[in-house]
Design an enzyme around this catalytic site. Structure first.
Site, PDB file in Angstrom:
ATOM      1  N   TYR A  27     -18.135   9.230  12.725  1.00 34.02           N
ATOM      2  CA  TYR A  27     -17.866   9.138  11.287  1.00 34.02           C
ATOM      3  C   TYR A  27     -16.557   9.801  10.880  1.00 34.02           C
ATOM      4  CZ  TYR A  27     -22.799   7.839  11.160  1.00 34.02           C
ATOM      5  OH  TYR A  27     -24.003   7.216  11.370  1.00 34.02           O
ATOM      6  N   HIS A  44     -16.132   6.925   4.060  1.00 36.01           N
ATOM      7  CA  HIS A  44     -17.323   7.597   3.540  1.00 36.01           C
ATOM      8  C   HIS A  44     -17.217   9.118   3.681  1.00 36.01           C
ATOM      9  CE1 HIS A  44     -20.977   6.571   1.642  1.00 36.01           C
ATOM     10  NE2 HIS A  44     -21.813   6.747   2.636  1.00 36.01           N
ATOM     11  N   TYR A  46     -26.466  14.781   6.957  1.00 35.93           N
ATOM     12  CA  TYR A  46     -26.105  13.379   6.798  1.00 35.93           C
ATOM     13  C   TYR A  46     -26.177  13.007   5.315  1.00 35.93           C
ATOM     14  CZ  TYR A  46     -25.982  12.832  11.829  1.00 35.93           C
ATOM     15  OH  TYR A  46     -25.652  12.973  13.153  1.00 35.93           O
ATOM     16  N   ASN A  62     -27.550  10.877   3.323  1.00 37.18           N
ATOM     17  CA  ASN A  62     -28.743  10.564   2.549  1.00 37.18           C
ATOM     18  C   ASN A  62     -29.579  11.774   2.162  1.00 37.18           C
ATOM     19  OD1 ASN A  62     -27.834   8.024   3.065  1.00 37.18           O
ATOM     20  ND2 ASN A  62     -29.698   7.284   4.053  1.00 37.18           N
ATOM     21  N   ASP A  92     -16.754   9.510  -2.092  1.00 38.17           N
ATOM     22  CA  ASP A  92     -15.991   8.266  -2.093  1.00 38.17           C
ATOM     23  C   ASP A  92     -16.524   7.345  -3.181  1.00 38.17           C
ATOM     24  OD1 ASP A  92     -18.349   8.224  -0.260  1.00 38.17           O
ATOM     25  OD2 ASP A  92     -17.877   6.096  -0.154  1.00 38.17           O
ATOM     26  N   ASN A 133     -25.660   6.694  -1.785  1.00 38.64           N
ATOM     27  CA  ASN A 133     -26.868   7.367  -1.308  1.00 38.64           C
ATOM     28  C   ASN A 133     -26.791   8.888  -1.389  1.00 38.64           C
ATOM     29  OD1 ASN A 133     -28.256   4.992  -0.736  1.00 38.64           O
ATOM     30  ND2 ASN A 133     -27.450   4.871   1.340  1.00 38.64           N
TER      31      ASN A 133
END
Length: 209
Positions: A37, A42, A86, A88, A113, A134
């Site tokens: 990532y 993101h 993470y 979420n 973002d 999310n």
């Protein structure tokens, strides 16, 4: 007389506690941990905080639910957090450090973002919906309010229908990479303004620039 003196000291202690709380800030950059990532759209929240760390000369250390760092800005104590939960479950990390550091909701800034803004556009808002994000959705659920400060960094929407996930988890293109240093500097200027001048003044100064 003794009762009055005790009350005086108690009131003074409470005032000092409230003043300390007003001087402490929590800046939360949203993103996902792991090499896969890194440098994705993101993860702009992580990227902005890493740039701030370079400017201010502080380093992040692993802590509960995230990487944590602190620095001072014009008499204010600033806690920077990159959640390791993470995207979420971002709200879990935010709430833990908000409570642990005794930081008021007004002094929290979430960096995220935003697909609805063109690349590099920056916008500070004091409330609003999650917009389908999310991370913001989880923060809203955990805090049970939409009234928290969020710094939205535009990543654009140059993707075909159905490819939204691939786009936000994709890398910056060459033109975006070239423009990034100036945009990162503007972003960290916004953060410092939020800490020192407050949300309203910062909105007037930076939104749309």
């Amino acid at each position: 007389m003794l009762t009055f003196i005790r009350k005086l000291f108690s009131d003074k202690k409470q005032l000092l506690t409230e003043t300390d709380t007003m001087k402490k800030f929590l800046i939360v950059g949203l993103g996902n941990i792991g090499a896969d990532y890194e440098n994705t759209r993101h993860n702009i929240g992580f990227k902005i905080l890493d740039f701030l760390a370079e400017q201010e000369g502080f380093t992040f250390e692993n802590a509960k639910l995230g990487a944590l760092a602190t620095f001072k800005h014009k008499g204010k104590s600033v806690v920077c957090l990159k959640p390791s939960t993470y995207m979420n479950l971002s709200g879990k990390a935010l709430k833990y450090w908000m409570n642990k550091e005794n930081i008021s909701l007004d002094n929290i800034l979430v960096i995220t973002d935003d697909l609805n803004l063109p690349f590099g556009a920056i916008r500070l808002k004091g409330k609003g919906s999650d917009g389908g994000h999310n991370g913001l959705k989880d923060i809203q659920n955990v805090l049970q309010t939409t009234k928290y400060n969020r710094f939205r960094f535009g990543v654009g929407s140059n993707f075909n229908k159905g490819n939204q996930v691939d786009y936000v988890l994709g890398k910056w293109d060459n033109d975006q990479e070239k423009a990034m240093p100036e945009r990162l500097k503007k972003s960290t200027d916004l953060i410092r303004s939020f800490i020192f001048a407050g949300a309203k003044n910062t909105m007037n100064e930076f939104n749309g620039k």
